[in-house]
Each structure stands twice: as structure tokens, then as C-alpha cells.
Enzyme design. Structure first.
Site, PDB file in Angstrom:
ATOM      1  N   LYS A 191       1.936 -15.760   6.219  1.00  0.00           N
ATOM      2  CA  LYS A 191       2.989 -16.523   6.416  1.00  0.00           C
ATOM      3  C   LYS A 191       4.304 -15.800   6.396  1.00  0.00           C
ATOM      4  O   LYS A 191       5.392 -15.851   7.641  1.00  0.00           O
ATOM      5  CB  LYS A 191       3.008 -17.789   5.947  1.00  0.00           C
ATOM      6  CG  LYS A 191       4.120 -19.042   6.081  1.00  0.00           C
ATOM      7  CD  LYS A 191       4.030 -20.231   5.434  1.00  0.00           C
ATOM      8  CE  LYS A 191       4.045 -20.422   4.095  1.00  0.00           C
ATOM      9  NZ  LYS A 191       5.422 -20.437   3.592  1.00  0.00           N
ATOM     10  N   ARG A 229       9.161 -13.557   9.774  1.00  0.00           N
ATOM     11  CA  ARG A 229       9.918 -12.167  10.156  1.00  0.00           C
ATOM     12  C   ARG A 229       9.428 -11.762  11.462  1.00  0.00           C
ATOM     13  O   ARG A 229      10.252 -11.109  12.142  1.00  0.00           O
ATOM     14  CB  ARG A 229       9.739 -11.146   8.991  1.00  0.00           C
ATOM     15  CG  ARG A 229      10.384 -11.777   7.625  1.00  0.00           C
ATOM     16  CD  ARG A 229       9.728 -11.163   6.328  1.00  0.00           C
ATOM     17  NE  ARG A 229      10.353 -11.297   5.391  1.00  0.00           N
ATOM     18  CZ  ARG A 229      10.091 -12.503   4.527  1.00  0.00           C
ATOM     19  NH1 ARG A 229       9.465 -13.489   4.905  1.00  0.00           N
ATOM     20  NH2 ARG A 229      10.819 -12.689   3.318  1.00  0.00           N
ATOM     21  N   GLY A 232      11.097 -23.439   3.558  1.00  0.00           N
ATOM     22  CA  GLY A 232      12.101 -22.711   2.728  1.00  0.00           C
ATOM     23  C   GLY A 232      12.446 -21.473   3.114  1.00  0.00           C
ATOM     24  O   GLY A 232      13.402 -20.944   3.147  1.00  0.00           O
ATOM     25  N   ARG A 257      15.553 -28.867  -2.204  1.00  0.00           N
ATOM     26  CA  ARG A 257      15.614 -27.720  -2.840  1.00  0.00           C
ATOM     27  C   ARG A 257      16.932 -27.033  -2.789  1.00  0.00           C
ATOM     28  O   ARG A 257      17.828 -27.101  -1.948  1.00  0.00           O
ATOM     29  CB  ARG A 257      14.438 -26.913  -2.055  1.00  0.00           C
ATOM     30  CG  ARG A 257      13.012 -27.424  -2.083  1.00  0.00           C
ATOM     31  CD  ARG A 257      11.985 -26.571  -1.366  1.00  0.00           C
ATOM     32  NE  ARG A 257      11.665 -25.194  -2.114  1.00  0.00           N
ATOM     33  CZ  ARG A 257      11.006 -24.392  -1.432  1.00  0.00           C
ATOM     34  NH1 ARG A 257      10.333 -24.717  -0.361  1.00  0.00           N
ATOM     35  NH2 ARG A 257      10.800 -23.161  -2.062  1.00  0.00           N
ATOM     36  N   GLN A 292      13.396 -14.805  -0.627  1.00  0.00           N
ATOM     37  CA  GLN A 292      14.186 -15.306   0.494  1.00  0.00           C
ATOM     38  C   GLN A 292      15.526 -15.320   0.304  1.00  0.00           C
ATOM     39  O   GLN A 292      16.309 -14.903   1.619  1.00  0.00           O
ATOM     40  CB  GLN A 292      13.782 -16.816   0.330  1.00  0.00           C
ATOM     41  CG  GLN A 292      12.300 -17.283   0.631  1.00  0.00           C
ATOM     42  CD  GLN A 292      12.008 -18.671   0.279  1.00  0.00           C
ATOM     43  OE1 GLN A 292      12.967 -19.476  -0.005  1.00  0.00           O
ATOM     44  NE2 GLN A 292      10.755 -19.096   0.977  1.00  0.00           N
ATOM     45  N   ASP A 324       3.421 -17.261  -5.389  1.00  0.00           N
ATOM     46  CA  ASP A 324       2.686 -18.704  -4.874  1.00  0.00           C
ATOM     47  C   ASP A 324       1.021 -19.002  -5.226  1.00  0.00           C
ATOM     48  O   ASP A 324       0.570 -19.864  -4.775  1.00  0.00           O
ATOM     49  CB  ASP A 324       2.577 -18.299  -3.183  1.00  0.00           C
ATOM     50  CG  ASP A 324       4.075 -18.470  -2.623  1.00  0.00           C
ATOM     51  OD1 ASP A 324       4.897 -19.122  -3.367  1.00  0.00           O
ATOM     52  OD2 ASP A 324       4.377 -18.042  -1.640  1.00  0.00           O
ATOM     53  N   LYS A 340       9.701 -25.340  -5.905  1.00  0.00           N
ATOM     54  CA  LYS A 340       8.864 -24.839  -4.739  1.00  0.00           C
ATOM     55  C   LYS A 340       8.871 -26.144  -3.683  1.00  0.00           C
ATOM     56  O   LYS A 340       9.596 -26.941  -4.010  1.00  0.00           O
ATOM     57  CB  LYS A 340       7.407 -24.283  -5.015  1.00  0.00           C
ATOM     58  CG  LYS A 340       7.513 -22.757  -5.671  1.00  0.00           C
ATOM     59  CD  LYS A 340       8.234 -22.048  -4.691  1.00  0.00           C
ATOM     60  CE  LYS A 340       8.291 -20.416  -5.288  1.00  0.00           C
ATOM     61  NZ  LYS A 340       9.079 -19.544  -4.470  1.00  0.00           N
ATOM     62  N   ARG A 347      -0.069 -26.069  -1.074  1.00  0.00           N
ATOM     63  CA  ARG A 347      -0.887 -24.974  -1.901  1.00  0.00           C
ATOM     64  C   ARG A 347      -1.466 -25.999  -2.922  1.00  0.00           C
ATOM     65  O   ARG A 347      -2.700 -25.513  -3.615  1.00  0.00           O
ATOM     66  CB  ARG A 347      -0.063 -23.991  -2.633  1.00  0.00           C
ATOM     67  CG  ARG A 347       0.595 -23.177  -1.357  1.00  0.00           C
ATOM     68  CD  ARG A 347       1.064 -21.652  -1.988  1.00  0.00           C
ATOM     69  NE  ARG A 347       1.925 -20.927  -1.008  1.00  0.00           N
ATOM     70  CZ  ARG A 347       1.451 -20.387   0.096  1.00  0.00           C
ATOM     71  NH1 ARG A 347       0.317 -20.271   0.481  1.00  0.00           N
ATOM     72  NH2 ARG A 347       2.251 -19.851   0.660  1.00  0.00           N
TER      73      ARG A 347
END
Ligand code: S3P
Length: 432
Positions: A20, A25, A92, A120, A165, A315, A342, A390
């Protein structure tokens, strides 16, 4: 969605989708390169499609041909003002990376998102960008963000929060900024942005120390187009790895998994727990390390992980906690504060849902303690996911061992792994 006990183990061939982080990117960097890039094995999940739509809305030609994504980049400052607000759904990564990139473009833009993304924190990216002269108006530090793109100043910035990030947003801002920018991260985080930019010929250098790193960027250098083959995602593999470990009679091999050392803390943790995992056929693919991973059912022990480990596997704590809950002895995971912000408050949801399943866990000062020797059997538990992909997949994995878990709002799995349910059931899971 219900999951029921499986006795046949987790087996068969599983195709883990593209990573992901690298997929995001693989859209962003080609879109600002100077030419045509072909991307293979990109993850087509909700989050990544948000990033792709954002660039289409900013005038980038992106099309699909023979299962590849073709992106026609027109250069660092070539993006066009979008006709409307850019909606980023749950993502995010899209929000933080685009905030950096758009701060140095010559137009105004607005970023919005769903309920979770809109709650967030965004100051973590807008504050350091303002040190470069960026003008961003937020809503109490949250989305929507109104970004008044402009020429920025090069910078020397320290990042205290361990976040790839934030680092990547700053790097993207510095790329379109005259002069040399220095970005110092106090804690090493995933370095996919730096690796990919190097292959695109950016003037970027990374100096790594034991725990920290410095990234030096000379801005305004054109990016040379490159084709990208996105490796498979270790974070998505993690659900199958733990499912195979905790269910008897399991044996799976996952191929071409990205085991970048800034991401692979889970494998170290599981090894310490006594997992039967064999990593083989390692290759370097455009600076990223990929390998095949064989996993067999294992008797796991508990383990203790410090704050540094948390940064290398942020994660993976939901699924690692499931492994810990099925081990022979207690586990103690330290320094999990970032888990609270998260897609959901993951620390709270791991603890609450384990308790709902009769499993012993407790939180103390953002550390998590899990003691499987005190587990009680509770069936018919409803799992609260707060729409977090998740959490949903992790408890689906627990359901494959203990049976009959109702996973609420499981559609969120499409955020990162649209084929999870089908593949999990084919491998021996039982999610309805
Ligand atoms: C990501 C960085 C991490 C991670 C997220 C993806 C990225 O977030 O949790 O899933 O692609 O850069 P933070 O930077 O907030 O730690």
C-alpha cells in the site's frame, strides 16, 4: 460477517497484493516525473484509488493497459488546480503526502476525507510545513485543509514524531523548492519515498544513524521516469502469517514480499516468539528487498518489545496481538501511543475486542500486556472495528482459531486488501 472454527489449517497458494505505501508513492512520484512510467502490481484498494483520483483531478493522464497503470508525468510543478475539493476517503497517507506536495504547487486546493480521516491530527504535517512558509488553514488542526500553494523556502527541520507520512510530505514539498533542505527524523521510519526518489534520479541523500536519519534534498531537479514493479505487502501478508502460525496443520508460502528493514519488525517479533518462519530467495528490486516467506503452524511463546520495535512495525500490532493472545506465555508491547491515532484508536480496540473474546489483556500508559494463560473461552462475540480494516482482518484471523466471531463493518477491509475474504476462505479461514 461471521467466522467459524477451522480445523484444516491455513494452506494453499495465496496472492498477496501490492504494497500500500509503495503503491501510493507509485502514483505520486511518476505523476511529477518528466515522462511516461508503467506501474505493475499496484494495489487497487480504496485508499490507493483515492490517490489515483486526486492526480487525475489535477490533470495527470493515468490509464490502465494490460493490467499496468500508465502515468504520463509532466514535471515537478505541472499539476493543475483541481475543479473541486479533493476527497481522500479514509487515507491518511494520501492526506499527509498530498499536503506536502500541494503546499509547493502554484494553486489553491482543499483536501477532505471521511469521518475517521477528518478526526485524525494534521498539525503534525502542517506545522513543519509552515516552517517552510506554507500557508495551510485547517479546522482545529484537522481536515478539511485549505492549501494556498506557493513558492516555499528550503528548510532544516527536526521531526520528533515517528512518522513516514510526515517525513514524506516534507520531502515532496522540498522537491519543488529551490536550494537544499535538511529533514532530520529522530526515529527511523519506512523509507519507501527516499528509495523511489533515488531511482527516479532525484538529488536526495540519506544518512542513517542507529535510530535516526537525515535526508538531504536539492530541490527543483527533474525526475527521470522509471517503470515500477510494486512488491507484495508485508502488512497484508501478516494476517496470513499469523493465521498459519496459530492454526494447526498450516503451511503456506507467500511470494515476493517486501521485507524492507524499516518495516519488518513483525518478522523479528514472531521469530522471538518461536515462530516457524523461513525467509528465502531474497532479491533487490529497485532498492526494495523482496523475499519469499514460508510459514508453518507453531507453538508460540510471548515476548517483550520496546518502543524502538514499535516504530518498525506500527501497523502490525493488531495482528501481533492476536498471535500473542494464542501464545503459551505473556507478552508486553511498549510505546504504542501512535496506535491511538490510526484509522481508529487501535490500542483501545485491540484491548476491548480481546477482552470481549475472553482473552486477558490490559493497557497501562500506552503499553499493552497480553496474558494468554488467563484466557477464558467466550463464544458469539461481536467485534467492534470502528471501520478499521486492520482490526477487522486481525479478528477474522482470531475467529479462524477460536470460532464464531462477528466482525462488524468488515467492508472496511477494501481499504487495503479487497481480495482478503475470498483468499482467506480459500486458504481455510471461514468468514461469512
Ligand atoms: C505510512 C506510514 C505509517 C503507516 C501507514 C502508512 C506510509 O503512518 O501507519 O499505514 O505509507 O507512509 P505514520 O506515518 O502515521 O506512522
Amino acid at each position: 460477517m461471521f467466522s467459524e472454527q477451522t480445523k484444516i489449517g491455513i494452506n494453499g497458494s495465496i496472492e498477496i497484493p501490492g504494497d500500500k505505501s509503495i503503491s501510493h508513492r507509485s502514483i505520486i512520484i511518476p505523476s511529477i516525473s518528466s515522462g511516461i512510467c508503467e506501474i505493475s502490481n499496484i494495489l487497487k484498494s480504496d485508499d490507493v484509488l483515492r490517490t489515483m483520483n486526486a492526480f487525475k483531478e489535477m490533470g495527470v493522464e493515468i490509464k490502465e493497459e494490460n493490467k499496468k497503470i500508465i502515468i504520463n508525468g509532466k514535471g515537478l510543478g505541472s499539476l493543475k488546480k483541481p475543479n473541486k475539493e479533493i476527497y481522500l476517503g479514509n487515507s491518511g497517507t494520501s492526506a499527509r503526502l498530498l499536503t506536502g506536495l500541494l503546499s509547493s504547487q502554484n494553486f489553491e486546493s482543499v483536501l477532505t476525507g471521511d469521518k475517521s480521516l477528518s478526526s485524525r491530527p494534521m498539525k503534525r504535517i502542517t506545522n513543519p510545513l509552515s516552517e517552510m512558509g506554507a500557508e495551510i488553514v485547517a479546522q482545529n488542526g484537522k481536515l478539511p485543509l485549505h492549501i494556498k500553494g506557493k513558492v516555499l523556502n528550503n528548510c532544516k527541520i527536526e521531526i520528533d514524531i515517528p512518522s513516514a507520512q510526515i517525513k514524506s510530505g516534507l520531502i515532496l514539498a522540498a522537491l519543488n523548492t529551490e536550494g537544499t533542505s535538511y529533514i532530520n527524523e529522530k526515529h527511523i521510519t519506512r523509507d519507501h519515498t527516499e528509495i523511489m526518489l533515488e531511482t527516479f534520479g532525484a538529488d536526495i541523500e540519506t544518512k542513517k544513524n542507529v535510530d535516526s536519519s537525515q535526508i538531504i534534498i536539492n530541490g527543483k531537479k527533474n525526475l527521470t521516469p522509471k517503470n515500477i514493479d510494486v512488491p507484495a505487502d508485508l502488512s497484508s501478508s501478516a494476517f496470513f502469517i499469523v493465521a498459519a502460525l496459530i492454526n494447526k496443520n498450516s503451511n503456506i508460502t507467500l511470494e515476493n514480499i517486501n521485507i524492507n528493514p524499516t518495516r519488518s519488525g513483525l518478522l523479528i517479533a514472531l521469530e522471538r516468539m518461536g515462530a516457524n518462519i523461513n525467509i528465502f530467495n531474497q532479491k533487490n528490486r529497485a532498492g526494495e528487498i523482496v523475499a519469499n516467506i514460508n510459514v508453518k503452524s507453531s507453538e508460540l511463546n510471548g515476548c517483550e518489545l520496546d518502543e524502538q520495535m514499535a516504530k518498525l512495525m506500527i501497523d502490525e500490532f493488531p495482528i501481533l496481538s492476536i498471535a500473542a493472545s494464542q501464545a503459551n506465555s505473556p507478552s508486553y508491547f511498549k510505546g504504542l501511543d501512535e496506535l491511538r491515532i490510526k484509522e481508529s484508536d487501535r490500542l483501545e480496540l485491540i484491548n476491548d475486542n480481546l477482552n470481549r473474546c475472553g482473552h486477558y489483556s490490559k493497557i497501562k500508559n500506552n503499553d499493552l500486556f497480553i496474558d494468554p494463560t488467563k484466557n477464558k473461552q467466550i463464544i458469539n462475540s461481536a467485534i467492534r472495528t470502528d471501520f478499521d480494516h486492520r482490526i477487522a482482518m486481525s479478528f477474522a484471523v482470531l475467529g479462524s482459531k477460536i470460532g464464531k466471531l462477528q466482525i462488524n463493518e468488515s467492508d472496511s477491509i477494501n481499504t487495503s486488501f479487497p481480495s482478503f475474504k475470498e483468499q482467506f476462505n480459500r486458504a481455510g479461514g471461514n468468514l461469512i
